[in-house]
Design a protein around this motif. Structure first.
Motif, PDB file in Angstrom:
ATOM      1  N   UNK A  77       0.826  -1.224   0.000  1.00  0.00           N
ATOM      2  CA  UNK A  77       0.000   0.000   0.000  1.00  0.00           C
ATOM      3  C   UNK A  77       0.854   1.266   0.000  1.00  0.00           C
ATOM      4  N   UNK A  78       2.115   1.124   0.396  1.00  0.00           N
ATOM      5  CA  UNK A  78       2.966   2.328   0.495  1.00  0.00           C
ATOM      6  C   UNK A  78       4.060   2.349  -0.577  1.00  0.00           C
ATOM      7  N   UNK A  79       3.994   1.379  -1.516  1.00  0.00           N
ATOM      8  CA  UNK A  79       5.055   1.336  -2.535  1.00  0.00           C
ATOM      9  C   UNK A  79       6.404   1.007  -1.935  1.00  0.00           C
ATOM     10  N   UNK A  80       6.371   0.263  -0.843  1.00  0.00           N
ATOM     11  CA  UNK A  80       7.622  -0.153  -0.188  1.00  0.00           C
ATOM     12  C   UNK A  80       8.193  -1.385  -0.854  1.00  0.00           C
ATOM     13  N   UNK A  81       9.034  -2.087  -0.127  1.00  0.00           N
ATOM     14  CA  UNK A  81       9.628  -3.298  -0.692  1.00  0.00           C
ATOM     15  C   UNK A  81      10.094  -4.203   0.438  1.00  0.00           C
ATOM     16  N   UNK A  82      10.471  -5.417   0.061  1.00  0.00           N
ATOM     17  CA  UNK A  82      11.008  -6.378   1.044  1.00  0.00           C
ATOM     18  C   UNK A  82      12.255  -6.983   0.413  1.00  0.00           C
ATOM     19  N   UNK A  83      13.312  -7.062   1.197  1.00  0.00           N
ATOM     20  CA  UNK A  83      14.548  -7.645   0.664  1.00  0.00           C
ATOM     21  C   UNK A  83      15.218  -8.465   1.751  1.00  0.00           C
ATOM     22  N   UNK A  84      16.130  -9.364   1.317  1.00  0.00           N
ATOM     23  CA  UNK A  84      16.845 -10.168   2.308  1.00  0.00           C
ATOM     24  C   UNK A  84      18.332  -9.832   2.253  1.00  0.00           C
ATOM     25  N   UNK A  85      18.975 -10.067   3.371  1.00  0.00           N
ATOM     26  CA  UNK A  85      20.421  -9.851   3.500  1.00  0.00           C
ATOM     27  C   UNK A  85      21.031 -11.120   4.086  1.00  0.00           C
TER      28      UNK A  85
END
Ligand SMILES: Cc1ncc(COP(=O)(O)O)c(/C=C/C(=O)C(=O)O)c1O
Length: 354
Positions: free
Chosen positions: A263-271
């Motif tokens: 909904x916020x144009x965010x993202x998810x990533x892994x490290x």
């Protein structure tokens, strides 16, 4: 003028009357000057949730959750935990004067967290299985014994944790462009999003940050769900990461987190674990900020995004660093050179310092 603490926001919280409180919240918002410069980011901040009474952000959820337990006439509180939830529940149950039962994945909980749960008087049970199994079991326990479940399936936990968003906006003086959190059970990212929505609905703000979730590579079901554009997430059967706090394969708040991110144009990533440990060291040595491994994942994620050219130099970024360094001393000792041991005389000392 109220001091900056969680209960400054009491009108936006569900508890009637006097809460069970240990002056939680009001945590520092630090400008990451050196790390920011290295990454070409002028406005990189860390909100240090390790500065709460039990050393993690969980205290925000527990001050509300345990207060509601009393308000609802519950006699005993319980949770499953990768460690910090159990430490915080033990602390607030002790303050409330009621018993607590905590279920931990045997052998997979950082030393400091076990020490807290034990010393603050919880009944500490170690399950021969992972966190996800412990969560299933504590659910069954609460249903069969009438205990009050205080994992982040309990909405009162998220009510307390949403104040992270209120405080950061009040401290920054505006809504950041991006809000970054490590993601395990996905309660915190969901809670902060809820708080920021409420601030906007109340007319205090007129925008929302890009909600950004960072997971450990070996334990990243939310990242996978975003990548594959899923609405229901596929649990990770055997999550693995040195960041034991976020070693969770079936996050109970996944749907809320997916909404917050999308909904916020965010993202998810892994490290990777190495990237997490490197950032734990950088935060400690370049900024004087001591956090446990899982907490460093949020800033490690920003480093990764900056290096991939995904961030604007002027972007206002708040990373939540969620737990204190002292929670997991064993991982630190394993990562660092041991102290230099010498005979107790000046000449030996000078020999090793030259
Ligand atoms: C230091 C630290 N950083 C990040 C997270 C992830 O937050 P959520 O995504 O809201 O779960 C946790 C979570 C810990 C537990 O879930 C538990 O203690 O049982 C944590 O301890």
């Amino acid at each position: 003028k109220r001091p900056l603490r969680l209960w400054k926001y009491k009108e936006l919280l569900p508890v009637q009357g006097e809460p069970v409180s240990l002056q939680e919240g009001g945590t520092p918002l630090y400008h990451l000057k050196r790390i920011g410069e290295e990454l070409g980011l002028k406005n990189l901040y860390a909100k240090h949730e390790g500065m709460n009474p039990s050393g993690s952000f969980k205290d925000r959820g527990m001050t509300v959750g345990v207060s509601m337990a009393l308000q609802l006439g519950m006699k005993t509180v319980a949770c499953a935990s990768t460690g910090n939830t159990s430490a915080s529940l033990a602390v607030y149950a002790a303050k409330a004067g009621i018993p607590a039962v905590v279920l931990l994945p045997a052998g997979k909980v950082a030393l400091g967290k076990v020490a807290q749960a034990l010393m603050h008087g919880a009944k500490v049970i170690a399950i021969r299985g992972n966190f996800d199994r412990a969560l299933e079991m504590v659910h069954d326990l609460c249903i069969s014994e009438g205990l009050y479940l205080l994992n982040s399936v309990n909405p009162y936990r998220l009510e307390g944790q949403k104040t992270i968003g209120f405080e950061a906006v009040d401290q920054l003086g505006c809504v950041p462009d991006r809000f970054v959190l490590p993601v395990g059970n996905a309660g915190n990212i969901s809670a902060v999003y809820k708080g920021l929505l409420e601030y906007q609905a109340l007319g205090f703000t007129d925008s929302l940050p890009k909600m950004t979730g960072v997971q450990a590579e070996g334990s990243s079901p939310v990242v996978e769900a975003i990548k594959k554009n899923l609405d229901v997430l596929i649990p990770e059967k055997n999550p693995e990461t040195i960041a034991t706090a976020i070693r969770i394969g079936a996050p109970v708040n996944a749907e809320k987190a997916l909404t917050a991110i999308r909904a916020t144009g965010g993202c998810a990533l892994s490290v990777t674990d190495d990237e997490i440990l490197a950032m734990q060291r950088d935060l400690a040595r370049k900024e004087g900020i001591g956090v446990e491994p899982a907490s460093a994942a949020s800033v490690a994620g920003i480093k990764k995004m900056a290096e991939e050219g995904l961030l604007d130099a002027d972007e206002k970024i708040v990373c939540v660093v969620t737990g204190h360094l002292l929670k997991d001393p064993e991982t630190v000792i394993k990562q660092c050179e041991p102290p230099t041991e010498i005979d107790p005389d000046l000449e030996s000392l000078l020999a090793v310092l030259r």
